[in-house]
Design an enzyme around this catalytic site. Structure first.
Site, PDB file in Angstrom:
ATOM      1  N   ASP A   1       0.799  -1.224   0.000  1.00  0.00           N
ATOM      2  CA  ASP A   1       0.000   0.000   0.000  1.00  0.00           C
ATOM      3  C   ASP A   1       0.834   1.276   0.000  1.00  0.00           C
ATOM      4  O   ASP A   1       1.986   1.282   0.434  1.00  0.00           O
ATOM      5  CB  ASP A   1      -0.886   0.035   1.254  1.00  0.00           C
ATOM      6  CG  ASP A   1      -2.060  -0.936   1.159  1.00  0.00           C
ATOM      7  OD1 ASP A   1      -2.019  -1.849   0.321  1.00  0.00           O
ATOM      8  OD2 ASP A   1      -3.003  -0.768   1.955  1.00  0.00           O
TER       9      ASP A   1
ATOM     10  N   HIS B   1       3.537  -2.344   3.171  1.00  0.00           N
ATOM     11  CA  HIS B   1       3.588  -0.995   2.602  1.00  0.00           C
ATOM     12  C   HIS B   1       4.882  -0.772   1.805  1.00  0.00           C
ATOM     13  O   HIS B   1       5.964  -1.071   2.298  1.00  0.00           O
ATOM     14  CB  HIS B   1       3.492   0.047   3.717  1.00  0.00           C
ATOM     15  CG  HIS B   1       2.140   0.083   4.381  1.00  0.00           C
ATOM     16  ND1 HIS B   1       1.772  -0.824   5.342  1.00  0.00           N
ATOM     17  CD2 HIS B   1       1.080   0.895   4.178  1.00  0.00           C
ATOM     18  CE1 HIS B   1       0.523  -0.570   5.718  1.00  0.00           C
ATOM     19  NE2 HIS B   1       0.078   0.470   5.036  1.00  0.00           N
TER      20      HIS B   1
HETATM   21 ZN   LIG Z   1      -2.709   3.153   3.123  1.00  0.00          ZN
END
Ligand SMILES: [Zn+2]
Length: 263
Positions: free
Chosen positions: A86, A233
């Protein structure tokens, strides 16, 4: 309004001799919110004092539901697990994550932020070229997006997809992921209307909070089950620990469950 304000001030003066009159639009919040309100017999109650009229009132946000709404994708639907990254694309970290995925011969899903796509369209092209899946992660990572008016949600998601397709014409964007996982039924519905499934996750090692690589690895290993969707992430901050964890995390998941791209 002026007359009312004047009247309020005059009436207020009778009670609060030292209080300043905030008339003429130059009032301060302190002046318009006195500790003892002026008598209001002659006045209907004002809905909300607004000393600075140039600033629009904050929009009301709908409350977050206590439970996650229905309709979220939370598993792969097979025994294999899926990796999701992400908050990118990010010039410092996304290329390195892509290198790790390529070395491990696995593909993942990238939940991209519109403003990042606008800055780094070449990275988005590489993500797609190397066979990864795309997921809309809102225009500017608005944690409250799902709580806003439906028209605003729709505009945000459409704008993000438009930016993705400016970088990669005809790109498929089959998923939407709400920033922070702060879902509402409304955002799930809008995503569906835009042909996107709402992608949540099963395993969150909280790499965004910058634990060590060993902790990230341990958390994933401990929580991963068949069909898990793992949240990591590649953007939004320093991802050195995520990157350092990648090789072992991926190898472990491949060995224990197999890794497959979400479809
Ligand atoms: Zn996010």
């Amino acid at each position: 309004m002026r007359h009312r304000a004047l009247l309020a001030c005059l009436t207020g003066l009778a009670v609060l001799l030292v209080a300043g009159c905030g008339g003429g639009g130059g009032g301060t919040p302190a002046a318009t919110a006195p500790s003892s309100p002026p008598p209001s017999a002659a006045l209907p109650p004002e809905p909300a004092p607004s000393p600075t009229r140039a600033v629009p009132p904050k929009p009301r946000l709908r409350p977050l539901p206590a439970k996650l709404p229905a309709g979220l994708v939370r598993t792969t639907g097979t025994a294999k697990v899926a990796l999701t990254f992400d908050d990118g694309p990010d010039p410092a970290w996304t290329p390195k994550v892509l290198d790790r995925l390529k070395a491990a011969k696995v593909t993942a899903t990238f939940c991209v932020v519109g403003t990042q796509v606008r800055k780094h369209p070449g990275l988005l092209r590489r993500i797609v070229r190397e066979g990864h899946q795309l997921c809309n992660h809102s225009w500017n990572h608005d944690l409250d997006l799902a709580r806003r008016p439906v028209a605003e949600i729709r505009a945000d998601l459409v704008r993000t997809n438009r930016e993705i397709r400016r970088a990669v014409p005809k790109a498929k964007v089959p998923f939407y992921r709400q920033p922070g996982g702060r879902w509402t039924a409304e955002v799930v519905k809008v995503a569906k209307q835009l042909d996107m499934r709402s992608l949540h996750w099963t395993v969150d090692p909280q790499d965004w909070a910058k634990p060590t690589a060993a902790t990230i690895e341990k958390r994933v290993k401990r929580s991963a089950r068949p069909g898990a969707v793992v949240l990591l992430h590649d953007g939004g901050g320093n991802r050195a620990a995520t990157l350092a964890a990648c090789a072992k995390v991926i190898a472990g998941l491949k060995r224990d469950h197999g890794v497959a791209r979400l479809t």
